[in-house]
Write an enzyme that holds these catalytic residues in place. Structure first.
Site, PDB file in Angstrom:
ATOM      1  N   LYS A  53       0.852  -1.184   0.000  1.00 58.88           N
ATOM      2  CA  LYS A  53       0.000   0.000   0.000  1.00 58.88           C
ATOM      3  C   LYS A  53       0.887   1.232   0.000  1.00 58.88           C
ATOM      4  O   LYS A  53       1.665   1.463   0.932  1.00 58.88           O
ATOM      5  CB  LYS A  53      -0.919   0.022   1.229  1.00 58.88           C
ATOM      6  CG  LYS A  53      -1.689   1.334   1.319  1.00 58.88           C
ATOM      7  CD  LYS A  53      -2.584   1.423   2.525  1.00 58.88           C
ATOM      8  CE  LYS A  53      -2.915   2.894   2.796  1.00 58.88           C
ATOM      9  NZ  LYS A  53      -3.755   3.070   3.985  1.00 58.88           N
TER      10      LYS A  53
ATOM     11  N   GLY B 139      -8.510   8.799   9.906  1.00 56.13           N
ATOM     12  CA  GLY B 139      -8.750   8.848  11.342  1.00 56.13           C
ATOM     13  C   GLY B 139      -9.842   9.811  11.773  1.00 56.13           C
ATOM     14  O   GLY B 139     -10.078   9.982  12.963  1.00 56.13           O
TER      15      GLY B 139
ATOM     16  N   ALA C 134      -9.793   5.197   4.345  1.00 59.31           N
ATOM     17  CA  ALA C 134      -9.757   6.369   5.227  1.00 59.31           C
ATOM     18  C   ALA C 134     -11.100   7.079   5.320  1.00 59.31           C
ATOM     19  O   ALA C 134     -11.772   7.309   4.320  1.00 59.31           O
ATOM     20  CB  ALA C 134      -8.698   7.367   4.807  1.00 59.31           C
ATOM     21  N   GLY C 135     -11.458   7.400   6.542  1.00 59.17           N
ATOM     22  CA  GLY C 135     -12.627   8.225   6.797  1.00 59.17           C
ATOM     23  C   GLY C 135     -13.864   7.477   7.261  1.00 59.17           C
ATOM     24  O   GLY C 135     -14.818   8.085   7.739  1.00 59.17           O
TER      25      GLY C 135
ATOM     26  N   ASN D  65      -9.097   1.381   9.821  1.00 62.43           N
ATOM     27  CA  ASN D  65      -8.331   1.053  11.020  1.00 62.43           C
ATOM     28  C   ASN D  65      -8.980   1.683  12.246  1.00 62.43           C
ATOM     29  O   ASN D  65      -9.530   1.017  13.125  1.00 62.43           O
ATOM     30  CB  ASN D  65      -6.884   1.515  10.846  1.00 62.43           C
ATOM     31  CG  ASN D  65      -5.943   1.031  11.956  1.00 62.43           C
ATOM     32  OD1 ASN D  65      -4.743   0.962  11.754  1.00 62.43           O
ATOM     33  ND2 ASN D  65      -6.437   0.695  13.132  1.00 62.43           N
ATOM     34  N   THR D  66      -9.004   3.017  12.285  1.00 61.72           N
ATOM     35  CA  THR D  66      -9.464   3.722  13.479  1.00 61.72           C
ATOM     36  C   THR D  66     -10.916   3.415  13.834  1.00 61.72           C
ATOM     37  O   THR D  66     -11.252   3.316  15.024  1.00 61.72           O
ATOM     38  CB  THR D  66      -9.294   5.242  13.281  1.00 61.72           C
ATOM     39  OG1 THR D  66      -7.990   5.484  12.743  1.00 61.72           O
ATOM     40  CG2 THR D  66      -9.425   5.977  14.594  1.00 61.72           C
TER      41      THR D  66
END
Lengths: 71, 270
Positions: free
Chosen positions: B109, B170, B196-197, B218-219
């Site tokens: 990535k 995040g 993301a997001g 992830n977050t």
């Protein structure tokens, strides 16, 4: 007769006895056998060459591992 | 054959020539400890997990557990990422180290950041790094802005997947521009994954309903109140969104209601 060499290891200066192979360097750092990768002066040092490749004075060495991370 | 098998057989995600039953990709950062990391990733059903590459702590790691012992490459596709890199050169160096670390593994990535506050991608550097990496034999999954023109350029450079942000890394703000994502999905041939997001399960479902090939997060899992439960929620959301997309939603009829019950046979009319 063994003149120490000065290298930069993961950004920090370090003095080590010479001659020194990469295997010996990792032993010295208690990192032998761990899953890691090594770069010298911007070039990969393949694991297969750790036993023969010598660390030399002035080398800038990076030792990295996988850590948690995502984005 | 039970239903999940049928889904996998008919509808696998193919990235870089490998086939995956799960369309949810997860990061391994921000967890409380390795035990929680493992449990959450297990619950997510993810087969591709991202890791970061960082300097080994010299002299502080005797006996320290290693992430790759917790997430063995024999079971997961480990996706090294270049999070934290701000130049193409740093990203390329990092991924060459990752390839050595992972015994020649080439699926990576790419992420080249533009500034520390927004973590928005630096697209000129991302494109430059992608070109170098593809020429060097890497299979590149590229984190990018949701600009359809730049996303197409990444595909044209030979990236095996393109991964536009839904909102800032995040931030948990969800999909801010579904229209741009839709254009990217429509125009590209390689898999498009939202990266993301994502904040909550409905965000992931919406991404999949738009036609995304997968979602990377992830977050949203690691910082949920109960990460393991949220991991399961995300697994279900991605599956639900994908099935919804494949089923094809009913047409919207904003000005005309349509009863689902028969209009004939009402007792009041008898």
């Amino acid at each position: 007769m063994s003149v120490p060499i000065r290298i930069t290891l993961n950004g920090a200066p370090r003095e080590l006895p010479a001659p020194l192979t990469f295997s010996q360097l990792l032993d010295e750092l208690a990192l032998a056998g761990r899953r890691l990768a090594v770069e010298r002066n911007g070039e990969i040092v393949p694991r297969s060459r750790f036993g023969e490749a010598r660390v030399v004075d002035g080398d800038r060495i990076e030792v990295v591992m996988a850590v948690g991370g995502g984005e | 054959m039970n239903a999940p098998e049928r889904i996998e057989a008919a509808d696998a995600l193919v990235v870089g020539g490998r086939t995956y039953g799960s369309r949810l990709l997860v990061g391994t950062g921000k967890y409380r400890d390795f035990a929680q990391t493992r449990e959450a990733i297990d619950a997510s059903g993810a087969e591709i997990v991202t890791v970061a590459i960082r300097r080994t702590n010299i002299g502080q790691n005797a006996g320290e557990p290693n992430l790759l012992d917790v997430l063995p490459p024999s079971r997961y596709t480990i996706l090294p990422n270049t999070a934290g890199c701000y130049t193409a050169d740093d990203a390329v160096r990092t991924l060459r180290l990752a390839r050595e670390l992972l015994d020649g593994h080439s699926l990576v990535k790419l992420e080249v950041l533009g500034d520390a506050q927004t973590l928005f991608p630096n697209m000129p550097e991302t494109l430059a790094a992608a070109k170098t990496l593809v020429a060097d034999g890497f299979q590149v999954m590229a984190y990018c802005s949701d600009d359809p023109i730049l996303a197409k350029q990444l595909e044209d450079l030979g990236c095996v997947a393109v991964m536009p942000l839904a909102s800032l890394i995040g931030s948990g703000m969800g999909i801010l521009n579904p229209w741009n994502l839709q254009i990217i999905i429509d125009r590209l041939s390689v898999p498009v994954l939202v990266d993301a997001g994502i904040g909550t399960a409905s965000d992931a479902a919406i991404a999949m309903e738009l036609g995304c090939d997968g979602v990377l997060m992830n977050t949203a899992i690691a910082k949920a109140g109960d990460p393991v439960r949220m991991a399961r929620a995300m697994k279900l959301a991605v599956e639900a969104g994908r099935e919804s997309f494949r089923a094809g939603r009913m047409p919207k009829k904003p000005y005309q209601a349509s009863p689902s019950s028969p209009v004939e046979g009402m007792i009041a009319k008898a």
